[in-house]
Design a protein around this motif. Sequence first.
Motif, short mmCIF file in Angstrom:
data_model
loop_
_atom_site.label_atom_id
_atom_site.label_comp_id
_atom_site.label_asym_id
_atom_site.label_seq_id
_atom_site.Cartn_x
_atom_site.Cartn_y
_atom_site.Cartn_z
N MET A 180 38.05 32.97 41.17
CA MET A 180 39.01 33.45 40.21
C MET A 180 38.36 34.60 39.44
SD MET A 180 40.86 31.44 37.05
CE MET A 180 41.94 30.42 38.01
N LYS A 181 39.16 35.59 39.10
CA LYS A 181 38.68 36.76 38.38
C LYS A 181 39.15 36.71 36.93
CE LYS A 181 36.86 38.37 42.09
NZ LYS A 181 35.43 38.28 42.28
N CYS A 182 38.37 37.35 36.06
CA CYS A 182 38.68 37.40 34.63
C CYS A 182 39.98 38.16 34.40
CB CYS A 182 37.54 38.06 33.88
SG CYS A 182 37.87 38.31 32.11
N TYR A 183 40.89 37.56 33.67
CA TYR A 183 42.19 38.17 33.38
C TYR A 183 42.02 39.46 32.58
CZ TYR A 183 46.91 38.71 31.58
OH TYR A 183 48.15 39.21 31.26
N GLU A 184 41.21 39.41 31.52
CA GLU A 184 41.03 40.58 30.66
C GLU A 184 40.37 41.74 31.41
OE1 GLU A 184 42.26 41.01 27.54
OE2 GLU A 184 43.19 39.03 27.77
N CYS A 185 39.36 41.44 32.23
CA CYS A 185 38.71 42.48 33.02
C CYS A 185 39.68 43.10 34.01
CB CYS A 185 37.49 41.92 33.76
SG CYS A 185 36.06 41.64 32.71
N ALA A 186 40.49 42.26 34.66
CA ALA A 186 41.46 42.75 35.64
C ALA A 186 42.45 43.72 35.00
CB ALA A 186 42.19 41.59 36.29
N LYS A 187 42.84 43.45 33.74
CA LYS A 187 43.74 44.37 33.04
C LYS A 187 43.10 45.75 32.88
CE LYS A 187 44.90 42.63 29.12
NZ LYS A 187 45.43 42.06 27.89
N ASN A 188 41.76 45.79 32.82
CA ASN A 188 41.03 47.05 32.63
C ASN A 188 40.47 47.60 33.94
OD1 ASN A 188 41.38 47.08 29.78
ND2 ASN A 188 39.83 45.49 29.62
N GLY A 189 40.92 47.06 35.07
CA GLY A 189 40.51 47.57 36.37
C GLY A 189 39.14 47.12 36.84
N LYS A 190 38.57 46.09 36.20
CA LYS A 190 37.27 45.56 36.60
C LYS A 190 37.45 44.32 37.46
CE LYS A 190 34.86 47.13 32.43
NZ LYS A 190 34.14 46.68 31.25
N ASP A 191 36.42 43.97 38.23
CA ASP A 191 36.45 42.82 39.12
C ASP A 191 35.31 41.88 38.73
OD1 ASP A 191 37.20 41.24 41.27
OD2 ASP A 191 35.87 42.31 42.65
N THR A 192 35.56 41.00 37.77
CA THR A 192 34.53 40.11 37.23
C THR A 192 34.91 38.66 37.46
OG1 THR A 192 34.22 41.75 35.47
CG2 THR A 192 33.15 39.63 35.17
N ASP A 193 33.97 37.86 37.93
CA ASP A 193 34.22 36.43 38.13
C ASP A 193 34.36 35.72 36.80
OD1 ASP A 193 34.13 36.54 40.91
OD2 ASP A 193 31.96 36.26 40.96
N THR A 194 35.17 34.66 36.79
CA THR A 194 35.34 33.86 35.57
C THR A 194 34.18 32.87 35.42
OG1 THR A 194 36.60 32.15 36.70
CG2 THR A 194 37.86 33.93 35.69
N VAL A 195 33.94 32.49 34.20
CA VAL A 195 32.97 31.43 33.91
C VAL A 195 33.65 30.27 33.18
CG1 VAL A 195 30.97 32.94 33.86
CG2 VAL A 195 32.20 32.50 31.74
N GLY A 196 34.92 30.46 32.81
CA GLY A 196 35.65 29.41 32.11
C GLY A 196 37.14 29.68 32.11
N ILE A 197 37.89 28.68 31.67
CA ILE A 197 39.34 28.75 31.59
C ILE A 197 39.74 28.50 30.14
CG2 ILE A 197 41.52 27.73 32.38
CD1 ILE A 197 39.96 29.00 34.65
#
Length: 79
Positions: free
Chosen positions: A1-18
């Motif tokens: 799963m990717k970070c929602y906030e990062c995805a909004k900014n065009g980044k591809d960062t894995d999540t560490v929590g929900i």
Amino acid sequence: MKCYECAKNGKDTDTVGICIICGRGVCKDHLVREETPVWDGEYSIKLKCGMGVECKYDDVHHWKKIICMPCHEALKENY
């Protein structure tokens, strides 16, 4: 799963929590983990107080959970 906030900014960062409130996946840069009040209800937050009749911040039960930054800001407005 990717970070929602990062995805909004065009980044591809894995999540560490929900986020416990909205369920968004968040990375370590977009989460808040601190003691937060326990609330009653689903989305309209009503703070759950201690045994007293009057609800003061010091009487509110707290828990430590992961919250995304937008939900943290909304929660802070209510306490």
